[in-house]
Design a protein around this motif. Structure first.
Motif, PDB file in Angstrom:
ATOM      1  N   PRO A   1      -1.382  -3.442   9.220  1.00 19.13           N
ATOM      2  CA  PRO A   1      -0.453  -4.294  10.084  1.00 19.13           C
ATOM      3  C   PRO A   1       0.993  -4.437   9.591  1.00 19.13           C
ATOM      4  CG  PRO A   1      -1.830  -5.787   8.594  1.00 19.13           C
ATOM      5  CD  PRO A   1      -2.118  -4.438   8.441  1.00 19.13           C
ATOM      6  N   GLU A   2       1.747  -4.985  10.621  1.00 22.77           N
ATOM      7  CA  GLU A   2       3.072  -5.442  10.163  1.00 22.77           C
ATOM      8  C   GLU A   2       3.118  -6.843   9.509  1.00 22.77           C
ATOM      9  OE1 GLU A   2       5.855  -3.442  10.866  1.00 22.77           O
ATOM     10  OE2 GLU A   2       4.053  -2.076  11.648  1.00 22.77           O
ATOM     11  N   ALA A   3       2.229  -7.634   9.516  1.00 23.57           N
ATOM     12  CA  ALA A   3       2.240  -8.887   8.839  1.00 23.57           C
ATOM     13  C   ALA A   3       0.738  -9.360   8.950  1.00 23.57           C
ATOM     14  CB  ALA A   3       3.082  -9.760   9.478  1.00 23.57           C
ATOM     15  N   VAL A   4       0.386 -10.121   8.208  1.00 28.22           N
ATOM     16  CA  VAL A   4      -0.643 -11.195   8.536  1.00 28.22           C
ATOM     17  C   VAL A   4      -0.395 -12.746   8.365  1.00 28.22           C
ATOM     18  CG1 VAL A   4      -3.255 -11.729   7.611  1.00 28.22           C
ATOM     19  CG2 VAL A   4      -2.472  -9.455   7.371  1.00 28.22           C
ATOM     20  N   ILE A   5      -0.502 -13.472   9.559  1.00 26.50           N
ATOM     21  CA  ILE A   5      -0.141 -14.826   9.368  1.00 26.50           C
ATOM     22  C   ILE A   5      -1.519 -15.566   9.568  1.00 26.50           C
ATOM     23  CG2 ILE A   5       1.030 -16.486  10.610  1.00 26.50           C
ATOM     24  CD1 ILE A   5       2.916 -14.281  11.598  1.00 26.50           C
ATOM     25  N   TYR A   6      -1.655 -16.390   8.415  1.00 23.89           N
ATOM     26  CA  TYR A   6      -3.065 -16.971   8.109  1.00 23.89           C
ATOM     27  C   TYR A   6      -2.853 -18.520   8.213  1.00 23.89           C
ATOM     28  CZ  TYR A   6      -7.631 -16.602   6.389  1.00 23.89           C
ATOM     29  OH  TYR A   6      -9.315 -16.632   6.235  1.00 23.89           O
ATOM     30  N   ASP A   7      -3.117 -19.171   9.470  1.00 25.13           N
ATOM     31  CA  ASP A   7      -2.688 -20.630   9.478  1.00 25.13           C
ATOM     32  C   ASP A   7      -4.203 -21.175   9.359  1.00 25.13           C
ATOM     33  OD1 ASP A   7      -2.591 -23.170  10.279  1.00 25.13           O
ATOM     34  OD2 ASP A   7      -1.202 -22.527  11.909  1.00 25.13           O
TER      35      ASP A   7
ATOM     36  N   THR B   1       0.747  -1.278   0.069  1.00 23.30           N
ATOM     37  CA  THR B   1      -0.255   0.081  -0.113  1.00 23.30           C
ATOM     38  C   THR B   1       0.622   1.302  -0.066  1.00 23.30           C
ATOM     39  OG1 THR B   1      -0.174   0.551   2.330  1.00 23.30           O
ATOM     40  CG2 THR B   1      -1.581  -1.379   1.495  1.00 23.30           C
ATOM     41  N   SER B   2       0.098   2.497  -0.127  1.00 20.05           N
ATOM     42  CA  SER B   2       1.091   3.584  -0.351  1.00 20.05           C
ATOM     43  C   SER B   2       1.785   3.960   0.987  1.00 20.05           C
ATOM     44  CB  SER B   2       0.219   4.668  -0.905  1.00 20.05           C
ATOM     45  OG  SER B   2      -0.964   4.836  -0.227  1.00 20.05           O
ATOM     46  N   SER B   3       1.111   3.448   2.193  1.00 17.40           N
ATOM     47  CA  SER B   3       1.612   3.890   3.397  1.00 17.40           C
ATOM     48  C   SER B   3       2.500   2.751   4.098  1.00 17.40           C
ATOM     49  CB  SER B   3       0.495   3.898   4.491  1.00 17.40           C
ATOM     50  OG  SER B   3      -0.198   2.998   4.710  1.00 17.40           O
ATOM     51  N   HIS B   4       2.561   1.585   3.739  1.00 17.66           N
ATOM     52  CA  HIS B   4       3.094   0.444   4.202  1.00 17.66           C
ATOM     53  C   HIS B   4       3.188  -1.070   3.600  1.00 17.66           C
ATOM     54  CE1 HIS B   4       4.853  -1.164   7.759  1.00 17.66           C
ATOM     55  NE2 HIS B   4       3.955  -2.083   8.031  1.00 17.66           N
ATOM     56  N   ALA B   5       4.315  -1.388   3.268  1.00 18.39           N
ATOM     57  CA  ALA B   5       4.320  -2.877   2.700  1.00 18.39           C
ATOM     58  C   ALA B   5       4.341  -3.931   3.996  1.00 18.39           C
ATOM     59  CB  ALA B   5       5.781  -2.870   1.637  1.00 18.39           C
ATOM     60  N   TYR B   6       3.712  -4.838   3.333  1.00 12.48           N
ATOM     61  CA  TYR B   6       3.925  -6.253   4.402  1.00 12.48           C
ATOM     62  C   TYR B   6       3.361  -7.343   3.522  1.00 12.48           C
ATOM     63  CZ  TYR B   6      -1.293  -5.051   4.664  1.00 12.48           C
ATOM     64  OH  TYR B   6      -2.575  -4.639   4.671  1.00 12.48           O
ATOM     65  N   GLU B   7       3.630  -8.731   4.343  1.00 17.93           N
ATOM     66  CA  GLU B   7       2.888  -9.841   3.532  1.00 17.93           C
ATOM     67  C   GLU B   7       1.972 -10.508   4.347  1.00 17.93           C
ATOM     68  OE1 GLU B   7       7.056 -11.370   1.489  1.00 17.93           O
ATOM     69  OE2 GLU B   7       6.782 -11.792   3.559  1.00 17.93           O
ATOM     70  N   VAL B   8       1.304 -11.251   3.418  1.00 17.98           N
ATOM     71  CA  VAL B   8       0.433 -12.224   4.070  1.00 17.98           C
ATOM     72  C   VAL B   8       0.859 -13.588   3.988  1.00 17.98           C
ATOM     73  CG1 VAL B   8      -1.895 -13.282   4.274  1.00 17.98           C
ATOM     74  CG2 VAL B   8      -1.629 -10.821   3.132  1.00 17.98           C
ATOM     75  N   VAL B   9       1.211 -14.322   5.127  1.00 17.24           N
ATOM     76  CA  VAL B   9       1.761 -15.552   5.023  1.00 17.24           C
ATOM     77  C   VAL B   9       0.671 -16.516   5.031  1.00 17.24           C
ATOM     78  CG1 VAL B   9       3.577 -17.119   5.784  1.00 17.24           C
ATOM     79  CG2 VAL B   9       3.614 -14.740   6.190  1.00 17.24           C
ATOM     80  N   ILE B  10       0.460 -17.356   4.392  1.00 18.39           N
ATOM     81  CA  ILE B  10      -0.991 -18.299   4.270  1.00 18.39           C
ATOM     82  C   ILE B  10      -0.380 -20.166   4.077  1.00 18.39           C
ATOM     83  CG2 ILE B  10      -1.416 -17.868   1.931  1.00 18.39           C
ATOM     84  CD1 ILE B  10      -4.493 -18.436   2.749  1.00 18.39           C
ATOM     85  N   GLY B  11      -1.104 -20.555   4.910  1.00 21.98           N
ATOM     86  CA  GLY B  11      -0.693 -22.254   4.732  1.00 21.98           C
ATOM     87  C   GLY B  11      -1.347 -22.944   6.067  1.00 21.98           C
ATOM     88  N   ASN B  12      -1.269 -24.268   5.646  1.00 26.50           N
ATOM     89  CA  ASN B  12      -2.081 -25.136   7.004  1.00 26.50           C
ATOM     90  C   ASN B  12      -0.973 -25.550   7.949  1.00 26.50           C
ATOM     91  OD1 ASN B  12      -4.108 -26.467   7.900  1.00 26.50           O
ATOM     92  ND2 ASN B  12      -3.484 -28.379   7.224  1.00 26.50           N
ATOM     93  N   GLY B  13      -1.006 -25.100   9.285  1.00 23.90           N
ATOM     94  CA  GLY B  13       0.046 -25.505  10.271  1.00 23.90           C
ATOM     95  C   GLY B  13       1.274 -24.540  10.485  1.00 23.90           C
ATOM     96  N   ILE B  14       1.279 -23.522   9.636  1.00 27.68           N
ATOM     97  CA  ILE B  14       2.268 -22.684   9.693  1.00 27.68           C
ATOM     98  C   ILE B  14       2.586 -21.571  10.775  1.00 27.68           C
ATOM     99  CG2 ILE B  14       2.376 -22.523   7.115  1.00 27.68           C
ATOM    100  CD1 ILE B  14       1.064 -19.623   7.914  1.00 27.68           C
ATOM    101  N   LEU B  15       1.672 -21.495  11.837  1.00 26.27           N
ATOM    102  CA  LEU B  15       1.712 -20.375  12.589  1.00 26.27           C
ATOM    103  C   LEU B  15       3.148 -20.201  13.266  1.00 26.27           C
ATOM    104  CD1 LEU B  15       0.335 -18.349  14.328  1.00 26.27           C
ATOM    105  CD2 LEU B  15      -0.132 -19.959  15.974  1.00 26.27           C
ATOM    106  N   ARG B  16       3.736 -21.350  13.890  1.00 26.92           N
ATOM    107  CA  ARG B  16       5.210 -21.276  14.460  1.00 26.92           C
ATOM    108  C   ARG B  16       6.353 -20.825  13.444  1.00 26.92           C
ATOM    109  NH1 ARG B  16       8.148 -22.673  18.944  1.00 26.92           N
ATOM    110  NH2 ARG B  16       6.473 -23.268  19.970  1.00 26.92           N
ATOM    111  N   GLU B  17       6.319 -21.449  12.360  1.00 28.65           N
ATOM    112  CA  GLU B  17       7.249 -21.037  11.457  1.00 28.65           C
ATOM    113  C   GLU B  17       7.148 -19.841  10.798  1.00 28.65           C
ATOM    114  OE1 GLU B  17       7.778 -24.432   8.820  1.00 28.65           O
ATOM    115  OE2 GLU B  17       8.868 -23.149   7.347  1.00 28.65           O
TER     116      GLU B  17
ATOM    117  N   ASP C   1     -11.677 -29.116   1.679  1.00 27.57           N
ATOM    118  CA  ASP C   1     -10.587 -29.386   2.355  1.00 27.57           C
ATOM    119  C   ASP C   1      -9.770 -28.494   2.657  1.00 27.57           C
ATOM    120  OD1 ASP C   1      -8.342 -29.767   0.494  1.00 27.57           O
ATOM    121  OD2 ASP C   1     -10.205 -30.595  -0.486  1.00 27.57           O
ATOM    122  N   SER C   2      -8.913 -28.575   3.790  1.00 23.43           N
ATOM    123  CA  SER C   2      -8.113 -27.417   3.997  1.00 23.43           C
ATOM    124  C   SER C   2      -7.120 -27.004   3.068  1.00 23.43           C
ATOM    125  CB  SER C   2      -7.495 -27.466   5.346  1.00 23.43           C
ATOM    126  OG  SER C   2      -6.531 -28.710   5.307  1.00 23.43           O
TER     127      SER C   2
END
Ligand code: NAD
Ligand code: ZN
Length: 358
Positions: free
Chosen positions: A157-163, A7-23, A206-207
């Protein structure tokens, strides 16, 4: 999978996957190391369903505050209580907020982060399907008794973590609600993807395939937000289905019907209007309605209200300008545009809609 959001104010990433929270969280160690403490904001239902998984996979020390569930956490009272908690914890500008919940938690936690000491960093860990939409794009808000989302800020946000593992405890109603926004993203962007979705029992994915559809939805949203962060132009397209949908949601009293269920109702209404101003055929709308019925969307809710009861809510829509109603419609599938519509025409289409869903 990682999806960039620029976005014009901030760049970040969405991390998405099954069981990825910790990593995924471990990859943000640099950010965490700069913070003096971490506060997790969540709600009662989310915490009850997912606290064990969260605690087992959150690799840093944290404190947490459990808010009332769902929409009730977007009250002024709860917003005040969270701010008081942060002050009592001696949070500073270097403290990090984690929003662990659905769209409601994300909205209030984001607004808390935007306003505590004029802004502190936050990370979204969405827990609903609907939040593939709400967690991306930086709209944060709480509700006022006179209107939903009336008090808020654009704050990324700084990041979106989508497990997607976390989505397994959602009720059918919440799955249905979230999938309505996935379908919206398909309707405004990609005919092939939409036709594929319309072949599926969308509440029983399915997931693996769910993660794929969510990724596509996020890409649509991220693309639009990158072009128009503060809704001056194309971001308005994301409101497809929301004008009439919001009116049903508001008339039912928030919580009476899930947000996405109301959006699906508003989507069929917007398709009928799109026949008048674009090339969306009546046959397509009928097929789409059949698909929505088969997946359990509650069209019977419409009969609980007259058009006159819905009118004040239609007139309150944030897209309206100078008292003129503005609808997002489709020229064809994948090609949205904004159209001014007279209230008298809204009423005509309302009658047509009621006949169709009888
Ligand atoms: P929600 O956050 O109210 O969650 C729905 C219900 O499911 C709640 O009771 C919640 O406690 C529960 N829940 C959440 N995750 C769960 C899980 N994994 N397991 C079991 N239960 C769980 O609803 P939502 O549909 O995610 O979000 C709706 C909110 O999002 C509305 O307030 C809407 O205004 C907002 N929204 C914001 C944006 C935006 O761009 N900011 C976009 C769309 C919607
Ligand atoms: Zn929505």
């Amino acid at each position: 999978m990682r999806i960039p959001v620029n976005t014009s104010s901030h760049a970040y990433e969405v991390v998405i996957g099954n069981g990825i929270l910790r990593e995924a969280l471990q990859t943000y160690k640099g950010l965490v190391d700069k913070c003096d403490q971490i506060i997790v904001l969540t709600d009662e239902h989310v915490w009850e369903a997912q606290s064990t998984y969260f605690q087992n996979n959150f690799p840093y020390p944290f404190d947490y505050f459990v808010m009332p569930p769902g929409e009730t956490c977007k009250s002024f009272e709860n917003y005040f209580n969270v701010q008081t908690y942060l002050l009592e914890k001696n949070c500073t500008r270097k403290s990090l907020i984690i929003a662990f919940g659905g769209g409601a938690v994300g909205d209030v936690a984001g607004f808390v982060a935007a306003t505590y000491m004029r802004g502190i960093p936050f990370i979204q860990i969405p827990t609903t399907i609907l939040a593939h939409d709400s967690a991306v794009g930086g709209k944060t808000a709480i509700n006022h008794p006179q209107g939903k989302n009336m008090i808020g800020a654009f704050y990324q946000p700084e990041a979106v973590i989508y497990d997607t593992h976390i989505l397994t405890t959602l009720s059918k109603k919440e799955v249905r609600s979230g999938m309505a926004e996935v379908i919206k993203h398909a309707l405004i962007s990609n005919e092939n993807w939409l036709h594929h979705l319309m072949q599926l029992p969308i509440t029983e994915l399915d997931s693996h395939s769910l993660a794929d559809h969510l990724k596509q939805g996020i890409e649509v949203k991220a693309g639009i937000v990158a072009e128009d962060e503060t809704e001056q132009s194309v971001r308005k397209y994301l409101n497809f289905g929301h004008t009439y949908g919001h009116a049903i949601e508001a008339a039912a009293g928030y919580g009476g019907i899930a947000h996405g269920e109301a959006v699906m109702i508003g989507t069929v209404y917007a398709l009928l209007l799109s026949k008048r101003y674009g090339n969306v055929s009546h046959e397509f709308t009928k097929d789409f309605l059949k698909f929505a019925y088969e997946n359990g969307y509650p069209f019977d809710q419409v009969s609980h209200f007259t058009f006159e009861e819905l009118t004040p809510f239609l007139l309150k829509d944030k897209k309206n300008e100078y008292g003129v109603l503005k609808f997002v419609l489709l020229k064809e599938i994948g090609a949205p545009f904004v159209q001014a519509i007279e209230l008298s025409e809204c009423k005509e289409v309302d009658q047509e809609f009621r006949k169709l869903i009888q």
